[in-house]
Design an enzyme around this catalytic site. Structure first.
Site, PDB file in Angstrom:
ATOM      1  N   LYS A  53       0.842  -1.212   0.000  1.00  0.00           N
ATOM      2  CA  LYS A  53       0.000   0.000   0.000  1.00  0.00           C
ATOM      3  C   LYS A  53       0.863   1.243   0.000  1.00  0.00           C
ATOM      4  O   LYS A  53       0.624   2.182  -0.764  1.00  0.00           O
ATOM      5  CB  LYS A  53      -0.895   0.019   1.248  1.00  0.00           C
ATOM      6  CG  LYS A  53      -2.111  -0.858   1.141  1.00  0.00           C
ATOM      7  CD  LYS A  53      -2.815  -0.955   2.489  1.00  0.00           C
ATOM      8  CE  LYS A  53      -3.793  -2.113   2.467  1.00  0.00           C
ATOM      9  NZ  LYS A  53      -4.214  -2.558   3.782  1.00  0.00           N
ATOM     10  N   GLN A  97      -5.047  -1.456   9.609  1.00  0.00           N
ATOM     11  CA  GLN A  97      -4.968  -2.804   9.043  1.00  0.00           C
ATOM     12  C   GLN A  97      -5.612  -3.831   9.977  1.00  0.00           C
ATOM     13  O   GLN A  97      -5.326  -3.850  11.177  1.00  0.00           O
ATOM     14  CB  GLN A  97      -3.491  -3.148   8.778  1.00  0.00           C
ATOM     15  CG  GLN A  97      -3.250  -4.482   8.122  1.00  0.00           C
ATOM     16  CD  GLN A  97      -3.705  -4.551   6.672  1.00  0.00           C
ATOM     17  OE1 GLN A  97      -3.854  -3.533   6.009  1.00  0.00           O
ATOM     18  NE2 GLN A  97      -3.940  -5.741   6.189  1.00  0.00           N
ATOM     19  N   ASP A 120     -11.414   2.821   3.902  1.00  0.00           N
ATOM     20  CA  ASP A 120     -11.838   1.414   3.860  1.00  0.00           C
ATOM     21  C   ASP A 120     -13.360   1.307   3.682  1.00  0.00           C
ATOM     22  O   ASP A 120     -13.858   0.236   3.332  1.00  0.00           O
ATOM     23  CB  ASP A 120     -11.479   0.714   5.182  1.00  0.00           C
ATOM     24  CG  ASP A 120     -10.219  -0.121   5.097  1.00  0.00           C
ATOM     25  OD1 ASP A 120      -9.937  -0.650   4.002  1.00  0.00           O
ATOM     26  OD2 ASP A 120      -9.542  -0.261   6.123  1.00  0.00           O
TER      27      ASP A 120
END
Ligand code: GUN
Length: 297
Positions: A53, A97, A120
């Site tokens: 990422k 995460q 997200d």
């Protein structure tokens, strides 16, 4: 029939190119979007993800802020970091995460993220916006799946879609996106009776169950579009080696479907590309600029 392969790597590359173009336009206006990624602990799969990422964020011309906390970090420490990132004007997107260590309540952390920075799309405000058709931030994996489906068929209205899996991260938002495309949507799960028969109804079949090659060729309606979200590591010859397989028995699926995503190289590459797109979208909205991807990424 031998199904067309849906090339997720190529689609992701093309999306990253569009993201880079938008980022270059923003740079001319003095704006550089920033993405903060928070990793708690040392899960090796998460470490690989987070590195990828960060690299792709920088390659797209954006800023990457990486925060690593020890596996022993407390919930209060993580919430304090999220509060700092919420308040930081240079941070447009925040991603914590998952999975998180057991002492931390992931839902509480997700709910602490500013919905405007929730790239997200996991915050209940964004889930609610998706469910009600309002503009919000959409979870990256289902967004990528929809783009792959639309790469082989633009108009999905009236099609039967079956989503196997009911997670908040993939199954539920995937179903909402397909409703938004005017599909007739069924969500199937571990308690569904006669799953093969339910799958056989699907013009669009999305598999997100995390069980290697569970969906067999004779579960697939001839001509269906099959999207495989599963990434399962299974033993492979020679002894001691492993390989990645999806939730769909790929070779069998190719005999029945009109188009199918491979694993690896299907849905996986789309997820990070969609994250980059969401970061640019969040950066624009926070500054009152028009949406950079008007009809979706
Ligand atoms: N872990 C695996 N995939 C994801 C993802 O898309 N977002 C977050 N936050 N954690 C993950």
């Amino acid at each position: 029939m031998s199904a067309a392969l849906i090339d997720g790597k190529r689609q992701a590359e093309s999306l990253r190119q569009r993201v880079s173009e938008r980022v270059a336009e923003l740079a001319r206006q003095g704006v550089t979007p920033g993405l903060a990624v928070v990793l708690v602990g040392e899960n090796p799969a998460s470490q690989v993800y987070v590195r990828n990422k960060a690299r792709q964020t920088v390659e797209a011309g954006m800023r990457s802020f990486d925060h690593t906390l020890p596996a022993t970090a407390s919930q209060a420490e993580l919430l304090a970091l999220v509060a700092r990132l919420n308040a930081d004007p240079d941070v447009d997107g925040i991603l914590v995460q998952l999975p998180l260590p057991p002492q931390i309540d992931a839902q509480k952390v997700i709910e602490a993220i500013d919905p405007a920075k929730d790239v997200d799309g996991f915050h209940p405000v964004n889930a609610g916006r998706l469910a009600t058709g309002a503009p919000g931030l959409v979870p990256c994996t289902p967004l990528g799946c929809l783009m792959l489906i639309r790469s082989v068929r633009r108009d999905l209205a009236g099609l039967e879609a079956v989503v196997v899996g009911r997670s908040n991260i993939v199954g539920k938002p995937m179903a909402q996106l397909l409703i938004g495309e005017s599909c007739t949507v069924t969500i199937a799960h571990s308690k569904t009776r006669d799953l093969p028969a339910v799958c056989r109804r699907a013009d669009i079949l999305v598999a997100a169950v995390g069980r290697p090659e569970m969906i067999r060729g004779d579960w697939i309606k001839p001509g269906a579009i099959v999207i495989d979200v599963g990434i399962n590591r299974v033993p492979a010859a020679p002894e001691g080696k492993t390989r990645l397989v999806g939730d769909v028995a790929y070779e069998e699926a190719r005999e029945a479907a009109s188009a199918v995503t491979p694993v690896p190289g299907g849905v996986g590459p789309m997820t990070i590309a969609c994250l980059l797109a969401n970061t640019v979208t969040a950066a624009c909205r926070r500054r009152g600029l028009s949406d950079p991807f008007k009809d979706g990424p």
